[in-house]
Design a protein around this motif. Sequence first.
Motif, short mmCIF file in Angstrom:
data_model
loop_
_atom_site.label_atom_id
_atom_site.label_comp_id
_atom_site.label_asym_id
_atom_site.label_seq_id
_atom_site.Cartn_x
_atom_site.Cartn_y
_atom_site.Cartn_z
N SER A 1 0.56 -1.53 0.17
CA SER A 1 -0.01 -0.18 -0.27
C SER A 1 1.37 1.19 -0.37
CB SER A 1 -1.14 0.03 0.96
OG SER A 1 -1.55 0.76 0.89
N PRO A 2 1.34 1.79 -0.92
CA PRO A 2 2.10 2.88 -0.76
C PRO A 2 2.30 4.19 -1.04
CG PRO A 2 2.05 2.11 -3.82
CD PRO A 2 1.64 0.90 -2.36
N GLY A 3 0.68 4.50 -0.99
CA GLY A 3 -0.07 5.51 -0.34
C GLY A 3 -0.44 5.73 0.88
N THR A 4 -0.19 4.78 1.79
CA THR A 4 -0.50 4.68 3.38
C THR A 4 1.37 5.70 3.67
OG1 THR A 4 -1.25 2.51 3.10
CG2 THR A 4 -0.80 3.67 5.17
N GLU A 5 1.29 6.42 4.45
CA GLU A 5 1.88 7.22 5.29
C GLU A 5 2.11 6.56 6.43
OE1 GLU A 5 3.60 10.67 4.46
OE2 GLU A 5 2.76 10.38 2.46
N CYS A 6 3.55 6.24 7.27
CA CYS A 6 3.52 5.43 7.46
C CYS A 6 4.86 6.40 8.42
CB CYS A 6 4.91 4.21 7.52
SG CYS A 6 3.48 2.93 6.17
N LEU A 7 4.52 6.51 10.05
CA LEU A 7 5.17 6.89 10.95
C LEU A 7 5.61 6.06 11.63
CD1 LEU A 7 2.26 9.99 12.11
CD2 LEU A 7 4.08 9.58 9.59
N MET A 8 7.00 5.75 11.83
CA MET A 8 7.70 5.34 13.44
C MET A 8 7.47 6.04 14.85
SD MET A 8 7.96 3.33 10.54
CE MET A 8 8.48 1.63 11.75
N LEU A 9 7.46 4.53 15.90
CA LEU A 9 7.10 5.48 16.72
C LEU A 9 8.27 4.75 17.43
CD1 LEU A 9 3.25 4.62 17.01
CD2 LEU A 9 4.64 6.87 16.95
N THR A 10 9.16 4.94 18.53
CA THR A 10 10.52 4.26 18.73
C THR A 10 10.59 5.41 20.56
OG1 THR A 10 12.80 3.82 18.90
CG2 THR A 10 11.88 5.19 17.98
N GLY A 11 10.55 4.04 21.52
CA GLY A 11 11.34 4.51 22.61
C GLY A 11 13.39 5.60 22.87
N THR A 12 14.03 4.76 21.28
CA THR A 12 15.22 5.19 21.15
C THR A 12 15.15 6.64 20.54
OG1 THR A 12 15.91 2.97 22.26
CG2 THR A 12 17.32 4.76 20.56
N ASN A 13 15.95 7.25 20.51
CA ASN A 13 16.10 8.34 19.61
C ASN A 13 17.51 7.68 18.91
OD1 ASN A 13 16.27 10.45 18.37
ND2 ASN A 13 16.83 12.30 19.68
N ASP A 14 17.28 7.59 18.15
CA ASP A 14 18.53 6.60 17.47
C ASP A 14 18.89 7.19 15.69
OD1 ASP A 14 20.96 4.78 15.99
OD2 ASP A 14 20.29 3.80 17.36
N ALA A 15 19.79 8.40 15.31
CA ALA A 15 19.53 9.24 14.21
C ALA A 15 20.01 8.01 12.32
CB ALA A 15 20.55 9.92 14.21
N ARG A 16 20.76 7.42 12.96
CA ARG A 16 20.72 5.88 12.18
C ARG A 16 19.96 4.96 11.91
NH1 ARG A 16 21.79 0.47 12.74
NH2 ARG A 16 21.36 0.53 14.85
N ILE A 17 18.94 4.26 12.73
CA ILE A 17 17.50 3.97 12.39
C ILE A 17 16.67 4.64 12.24
CG2 ILE A 17 15.67 2.61 13.78
CD1 ILE A 17 17.53 1.83 16.35
#
Length: 458
Positions: A74-90
Amino acid sequence: MDNGIVLIDNEPLFLDSVRRRLITYGFKNVRSEQDPNKAATLFKEGRSFDVALIDLNMPEINGIELLALIKNTSPGTECLMLTGTNDARIAVECIKKGASDYLVKPISGDTLGLAIKCALERKRVLDILHPGKKMTSMALTHIEAFRSIITKSPKVLKILKEAELHAASDIPVLITGESGTGKELLARAVHCASSRAKFSFTPINMASITGSLFDAEFFGCTRGAFTGAEKARIGHLEQTNKGTLFLDEIGDLPLDLQGKLLRVLQEGEYLKLGTSKPQKTDVRFISATNANLDRFKDKGIFRNDLYYRLKGVCLHLPPLRERKEDIPLLADKFLKEFSDISFKEGISEEAGILLMNYDYPGNIRELRSIIQLAVNLAQSGRQISADFLPSHLRKRKPVVRSYSQKKEGSSIAPLEEVEKAHVLKVYEQTGRIKTQTAKLLAIGLNTLRRKLNAYGVA
């Protein structure tokens, strides 16, 4: 709001909390999934959602794997990632795989609501600017609003159309690009294409704002707020009410002042100096920077919360070296701007080639300065020859010289024709070997192919 939103996280308490927040913000169609496998199945079966909030650390399927699956199905879905770690590489890896944003827990309700609204705005615009649509279907509606921006670059034309579409909403806009690329012109165009056009557009250079002046300039002050003698002062927020506030060089705003600006963005209110009564303001914020705010944010010199508030949508203006087809148009415009009399002989072939071969570290602003200098030196309407260009341009001799007749009635020899003749001559001299031609011209192979196709040459 009936936009479909799916929350995917293996923590039931977090899911319930986020779902309630979103419903409070007016989002009605919100689905939560604790099992990432079940969420994956939904997308495989063809279920469509406008936005997906995906936790990175889940058992069986991690967030990045689920992100890749969702973007494939579903390429039209906007995906927001949630995480407890502020890792610039990820974060970089997520963005590369198609994520729209990377949010670090704990997330405030305001930040989450704004992030989803921004994602929905991006989806709305991207649906219109679908890559399969032809450029003719992307013609500007508000032509007058964008008239000051001179371009025929497909890349820039697409940005202008995107800017026009964003103008219809009140979402904050962040304009990025090197110095001299025309960020304020684009900001003014967005304002003029919006429903706020009849109200004020107020540009502010944030690099010039000091701590002692910030409150007085932005919020204003009542009569006698400091010593009892001075007059009342109207601040930028009051002056620009219902209009657009343009915050230029936002990356230069000191950290201690960023919190004051954030409160206005969050609450839509401020305190005028000399009174404790909050005042409401209705202002659309457009910011601009030539700095890397992501890097500033990671270094702790730019607030995370302010960054996400300002970056509702991001528009990036390319440097002039990436839109060289615009050099003839801009040179013509500046020649007419600086000459009181007509330059019938225009720009010489040699001077035109030098202009086309230069990379312009100062971008459009530098080209304007170069043409102004040449006009001053030429005087009396003489042709702009290479002798009238700055020495650092004259030292960059092109590999091959070419000649082109100027169009009848034109005030300037058309540099697009100079470029065409130059490209074709180099192409012939290399025996029509495209890789060598591209290398000699210092352009990409795909760029050369597009030019040759435009010239009708195989």
